[in-house]
Design a protein around this motif. Structure first.
Motif, PDB file in Angstrom:
ATOM      1  N   ARG A  37     103.611 -30.426  17.838  1.00 29.65           N
ATOM      2  CA  ARG A  37     103.640 -31.640  18.650  1.00 29.65           C
ATOM      3  C   ARG A  37     104.398 -32.735  17.892  1.00 29.65           C
ATOM      4  NH1 ARG A  37      97.469 -33.101  19.237  1.00 29.65           N
ATOM      5  NH2 ARG A  37      97.381 -30.843  19.527  1.00 29.65           N
ATOM      6  N   PRO A  38     104.844 -33.753  18.600  1.00 30.23           N
ATOM      7  CA  PRO A  38     105.504 -34.870  17.909  1.00 30.23           C
ATOM      8  C   PRO A  38     104.528 -35.549  16.962  1.00 30.23           C
ATOM      9  CG  PRO A  38     105.900 -34.965  20.275  1.00 30.23           C
ATOM     10  CD  PRO A  38     104.852 -33.927  20.062  1.00 30.23           C
ATOM     11  N   SER A  39     105.039 -36.054  15.866  1.00 27.62           N
ATOM     12  CA  SER A  39     104.181 -36.735  14.902  1.00 27.62           C
ATOM     13  C   SER A  39     103.701 -38.054  15.479  1.00 27.62           C
ATOM     14  CB  SER A  39     104.921 -36.973  13.589  1.00 27.62           C
ATOM     15  OG  SER A  39     105.990 -37.879  13.796  1.00 27.62           O
ATOM     16  N   MET A  40     102.528 -38.501  15.055  1.00 30.71           N
ATOM     17  CA  MET A  40     101.958 -39.750  15.539  1.00 30.71           C
ATOM     18  C   MET A  40     102.809 -40.933  15.124  1.00 30.71           C
ATOM     19  SD  MET A  40      99.520 -38.679  17.301  1.00 30.71           S
ATOM     20  CE  MET A  40      98.912 -40.289  17.746  1.00 30.71           C
ATOM     21  N   LEU A  49     111.069 -33.639  20.848  1.00 19.65           N
ATOM     22  CA  LEU A  49     110.689 -32.247  21.052  1.00 19.65           C
ATOM     23  C   LEU A  49     111.111 -31.832  22.464  1.00 19.65           C
ATOM     24  CD1 LEU A  49     109.219 -30.168  19.245  1.00 19.65           C
ATOM     25  CD2 LEU A  49     107.114 -30.741  20.462  1.00 19.65           C
ATOM     26  N   VAL A  50     111.963 -30.808  22.551  1.00 17.64           N
ATOM     27  CA  VAL A  50     112.554 -30.392  23.834  1.00 17.64           C
ATOM     28  C   VAL A  50     112.348 -28.897  24.036  1.00 17.64           C
ATOM     29  CG1 VAL A  50     114.265 -32.238  23.814  1.00 17.64           C
ATOM     30  CG2 VAL A  50     114.797 -30.043  22.710  1.00 17.64           C
ATOM     31  N   PRO A  51     112.513 -28.400  25.292  1.00 23.60           N
ATOM     32  CA  PRO A  51     112.336 -26.967  25.556  1.00 23.60           C
ATOM     33  C   PRO A  51     113.203 -26.083  24.673  1.00 23.60           C
ATOM     34  CG  PRO A  51     112.381 -28.177  27.616  1.00 23.60           C
ATOM     35  CD  PRO A  51     112.733 -29.157  26.543  1.00 23.60           C
ATOM     36  N   ALA A  52     114.388 -26.570  24.295  1.00 25.17           N
ATOM     37  CA  ALA A  52     115.271 -25.759  23.456  1.00 25.17           C
ATOM     38  C   ALA A  52     114.651 -25.488  22.088  1.00 25.17           C
ATOM     39  CB  ALA A  52     116.626 -26.454  23.296  1.00 25.17           C
ATOM     40  N   ASP A  53     113.787 -26.400  21.631  1.00 27.46           N
ATOM     41  CA  ASP A  53     113.099 -26.163  20.355  1.00 27.46           C
ATOM     42  C   ASP A  53     112.204 -24.932  20.446  1.00 27.46           C
ATOM     43  OD1 ASP A  53     114.200 -28.390  19.068  1.00 27.46           O
ATOM     44  OD2 ASP A  53     112.654 -29.730  19.856  1.00 27.46           O
ATOM     45  N   ALA A  54     111.558 -24.756  21.596  1.00 27.79           N
ATOM     46  CA  ALA A  54     110.718 -23.576  21.791  1.00 27.79           C
ATOM     47  C   ALA A  54     111.555 -22.304  21.752  1.00 27.79           C
ATOM     48  CB  ALA A  54     109.966 -23.675  23.112  1.00 27.79           C
ATOM     49  N   ASP A  55     112.763 -22.360  22.377  1.00 26.42           N
ATOM     50  CA  ASP A  55     113.640 -21.186  22.343  1.00 26.42           C
ATOM     51  C   ASP A  55     114.070 -20.876  20.919  1.00 26.42           C
ATOM     52  OD1 ASP A  55     113.433 -21.069  25.099  1.00 26.42           O
ATOM     53  OD2 ASP A  55     115.219 -22.311  25.418  1.00 26.42           O
ATOM     54  N   ARG A  99     112.799 -34.916  29.974  1.00 28.97           N
ATOM     55  CA  ARG A  99     112.962 -33.540  29.500  1.00 28.97           C
ATOM     56  C   ARG A  99     112.214 -33.283  28.197  1.00 28.97           C
ATOM     57  NH1 ARG A  99     117.047 -32.983  25.723  1.00 28.97           N
ATOM     58  NH2 ARG A  99     117.419 -30.832  26.418  1.00 28.97           N
ATOM     59  N   ASN A 100     111.658 -34.356  27.586  1.00 30.10           N
ATOM     60  CA  ASN A 100     110.924 -34.166  26.338  1.00 30.10           C
ATOM     61  C   ASN A 100     109.560 -33.533  26.615  1.00 30.10           C
ATOM     62  OD1 ASN A 100     112.311 -37.248  25.884  1.00 30.10           O
ATOM     63  ND2 ASN A 100     112.843 -35.611  24.480  1.00 30.10           N
ATOM     64  N   ILE A 101     109.171 -32.606  25.752  1.00 31.42           N
ATOM     65  CA  ILE A 101     107.889 -31.914  25.927  1.00 31.42           C
ATOM     66  C   ILE A 101     106.865 -32.458  24.932  1.00 31.42           C
ATOM     67  CG2 ILE A 101     108.924 -29.821  26.853  1.00 31.42           C
ATOM     68  CD1 ILE A 101     108.723 -28.580  24.135  1.00 31.42           C
ATOM     69  N   HIS A 104     116.256 -31.680  14.252  1.00 28.55           N
ATOM     70  CA  HIS A 104     116.094 -33.098  14.624  1.00 28.55           C
ATOM     71  C   HIS A 104     116.660 -34.049  13.577  1.00 28.55           C
ATOM     72  CE1 HIS A 104     112.362 -31.904  17.286  1.00 28.55           C
ATOM     73  NE2 HIS A 104     113.495 -31.301  17.649  1.00 28.55           N
ATOM     74  N   LYS A 105     117.073 -33.482  12.425  1.00 34.23           N
ATOM     75  CA  LYS A 105     117.625 -34.287  11.334  1.00 34.23           C
ATOM     76  C   LYS A 105     116.600 -35.254  10.739  1.00 34.23           C
ATOM     77  CE  LYS A 105     121.494 -32.263  12.232  1.00 34.23           C
ATOM     78  NZ  LYS A 105     121.863 -31.082  11.409  1.00 34.23           N
ATOM     79  N   LYS A 106     115.349 -35.004  11.018  1.00 32.13           N
ATOM     80  CA  LYS A 106     114.262 -35.802  10.438  1.00 32.13           C
ATOM     81  C   LYS A 106     112.949 -35.053  10.710  1.00 32.13           C
ATOM     82  CE  LYS A 106     113.782 -38.666  14.601  1.00 32.13           C
ATOM     83  NZ  LYS A 106     113.740 -40.043  15.139  1.00 32.13           N
TER      84      LYS A 106
END
Length: 647
Positions: free
Chosen positions: A314-317, A331-337, A468-470, A498-500
């Motif tokens: 999940r995205p960081s707080m 965080l996007v669907p492509a990250d899951a792929d 589109r962000n998950i 994500h470069k970070k």
């Protein structure tokens, strides 16, 4: 011929601090088997002290005391108890019967400590009482008997183990003239049957009925007059040989328990108050551990249903806090792929959620919409109850289809109609219902997992969520033993993409371990709180036993006089404490289980297992043992003569 009893220069001194009071002065005395002897003296003359020494209830300060040529002064407490058990029978002025026991049970006491089997004890006690015309009074307690009847019970008790030597201390002092004559006649009959009789009295009339009269004054024998020779020493010797030694212990545990129950019934109200402490303590332990274990099992089952081989991305707080409305969440669907391409990854399920309003007919309902992918049912271990789940065609075609949770179905379809194939409005957009999920219930956090609508991720992103962000990616690994390494690789992959570092990964196995540790700590805390109640109950047990020892000091002396060893007294009072704890523990277990059952009827998760029950009962038993030991030890260390003189 060797004397049965021989005292040589016996003196007795009592010490009160630095003050020494010599009660007996160089007493020398021989008594042969079969004699009928009366020792007469006024109060304070030393005759009772002499009787205590003769009966091995006390020991001389100096001089020698021999029985059948055996030096008694070197005997320890248990050897003296054995000697009293096989040689002496006591008849007391105050009868000294155990008030909570029946006549037959009082008579059986010496045989109990001699280890005589129960049926033999019962038969002999009954025969003795019948021979003394008390056959109709076997079950009567002392309070239900006259003074003369109580004294006859005392005589039967003295004869129970054979009573080679009968020591009668003022046997007629508390009786009327007729009863006194009957008791003296019984003593004469016993002497004729071979018993050696020693009567301690201040009455000249009573003393004159003996065959030998010994007068004592100021601790010295001033006269010793024999009126005729001894009776039948051979018969007395044979009787002593027939006296049963037994095991010199309480015959069986059941006898100790019976004694304990009689003592507890004698002060029923006080016993109930003591039981309450144990009941509350044990009940608290059982109920708290049952509810605590049930809550733990419930939560762990929820976590387990998610799988211990899962990772939750999940995205960081910090990323949430640094953006308005989460627009910078990357965080996007492509990250899951991309994650799915990593080794040891079975599947990666992206999800996005939002609150939506549903409508069907005139029913509006607000719930949570979850955009997800076909692998959702595997990742969540949540099967479809009816219909079918989202498939790849729905994903690729942006199909407006939905799968409903059970709570949503019950709300939107209160008439019980089949929702499959029907349409509902999701934020005013029509979606066709293609399936209904099976019931899941509340989550680990208490949220209703069935209050949800599931839609294809693609459709939801475009038509409901507007982004589109998950929100999360659920990852299942193939090899759980390598889950930590896989977690590191996923984090490195996302950081690179994500470069970070704007994501965080939760290891469900670690969550389970952390929750288990926290839950165990909480159960330990709850158990400790309940244990305090048990401790209070234990203190109550100790208090009742201390009071019981104080109230029953004379009874303890009687038991010691009839042959009880120190450890017999110790065992008896410990058993009483254990009986209290066992009864309280049993009732407490029932109360605790009942409380837990009531809690379950109100919807609380409860787990009934043998462990907490056994633990609670064991703790109650141990509490009784620990807190009962000190009073029992005090009771066992009493001196017989001192105990018998207690008020």
């Amino acid at each position: 011929m060797q004397s049965l009893i021989a005292l040589k220069d016996v003196s007795k001194t009592y010490f009160n601090g630095d003050l020494a009071v010599e009660v007996l002065h160089d007493i020398s005395l021989d008594i042969e088997a079969g004699e009928f002897v009366a020792i007469i003296g006024q109060s304070g003359s030393g005759k009772s002290t002499l009787m205590n020494i003769l009966g091995c209830l006390d020991q001389p300060t100096s001089g020698e005391y021999l029985i059948d040529g055996e030096r008694v002064s070197c005997f320890d407490a248990d050897e003296l108890a054995a000697l009293r058990r096989r040689t002496f029978g006591f008849v007391f002025q105050a009868y000294n019967l155990i008030p909570t026991a029946s006549a037959q049970e009082n008579v059986e006491v010496p045989a109990v400590y001699a280890g005589v089997p129960a049926h033999n004890r019962h038969e002999r006690a009954e025969a003795l009482l019948k021979s003394l015309n008390l056959g109709e009074r076997l079950d009567h307690r002392p309070s239900q008997l006259s003074g003369g009847q109580q004294q006859r019970v005392s005589i039967a008790r003295a004869l129970m183990n054979g009573g080679r030597v009968i020591l009668a201390d003022e046997p007629t002092g508390a009786l009327d003239s007729q009863s006194g004559r009957e008791v003296m006649a019984l003593l004469r009959e016993m002497n004729e049957n071979g018993h050696t009789i020693i009567v301690i009295t201040h009455s000249r009339e009573v003393a004159e009925q003996a065959d030998r009269l010994i007068e004592i004054r100021d601790g010295r024998i001033i006269a010793d007059r024999a009126k005729k020779g001894r009776s039948n020493p051979e018969a007395a010797f044979g009787l002593a040989q027939r006296t049963r030694e037994g095991l010199a212990a309480i015959a069986d545990v059941s006898e100790a328990v019976k004694m304990a129950m009689r003592a507890l019934r004698a002060n029923l109200f006080r016993t109930i108050l003591t039981l309450l402490g144990i009941i509350i303590g044990v009940g608290s332990v059982v109920a708290m551990l049952a509810i605590g274990t049930g809550a733990q099992d419930s939560v762990l089952s929820r976590i387990s249903s998610m799988g211990s081989d899962l990772l939750l991305v999940r995205p960081s707080m910090a990323n949430f806090r640094g953006s308005a409305g989460g627009s910078n969440v990357t965080l996007v669907p492509a990250d899951a792929d991309a994650i799915l391409e990593l080794p040891n990854v079975a599947f990666a399920v992206p999800e996005m959620t939002s609150t939506v309003t549903l409508r069907r007919g005139n029913i509006d309902y607000q719930t949570t919409a979850n955009g997800t992918v076909p692998q959702f049912v595997e990742a969540k271990s949540w099967p479809v109850g009816r219909g079918e789940f989202i498939n790849s065609d729905d994903m690729e075609g942006y199909a407006p289809v939905t799968v409903l949770g059970q709570t949503v179905v019950k709300t939107l379809f209160p008439d019980g109609s089949d929702p499959i194939g029907q349409y509902v409005l999701v934020n005013k957009i029509p979606f066709q219902v293609i399936g209904v999920m099976s019931e899941m219930g509340a989550s680990a956090g208490g949220n209703d997992q069935d209050d949800v609508v599931l839609v294809p991720l693609t459709t939801g992103s475009m038509r409901i969520f507007g982004q589109r962000n998950i929100r999360t990616i659920t990852v299942e690994v193939k090899d759980p033993s390598a889950i930590d390494l896989t977690q590191e690789k996923i984090q490195a992959l996302l950081n690179e993409r994500h470069k970070k570092e704007d994501t965080q990964i939760t290891n469900m196995s670690s969550v389970r371990e952390a929750f288990t540790e926290t839950s165990n700590t909480m159960k330990l805390f709850l158990g400790s709180v309940a244990a305090i109640s048990l401790l209070v109950g234990g203190i109550g047990v100790m208090n009742i036993m201390l009071v019981s020892v104080s109230e029953r000091t004379r009874e303890i002396g009687v038991r010691m006089a009839t042959g009880a060893r120190r450890r017999d007294i110790l065992v008896q009072f410990i058993v009483e404490a254990l009986v209290v704890s066992a009864i309280g523990g049993a009732v407490g277990i029932v109360a605790g289980l009942g409380t837990a059952y009531v809690a379950r009827t109100f919807g609380m998760p409860v787990s009934f297992t043998a462990g907490p029950v056994g633990l609670a009962f064991g703790c109650a038993f141990l509490t009784g043992l620990l807190f009962g030991y000190l009073p029992a030890r005090n009771a066992s260390r009493l001196q017989p003569a001192v105990a018998l003189s207690a008020d």
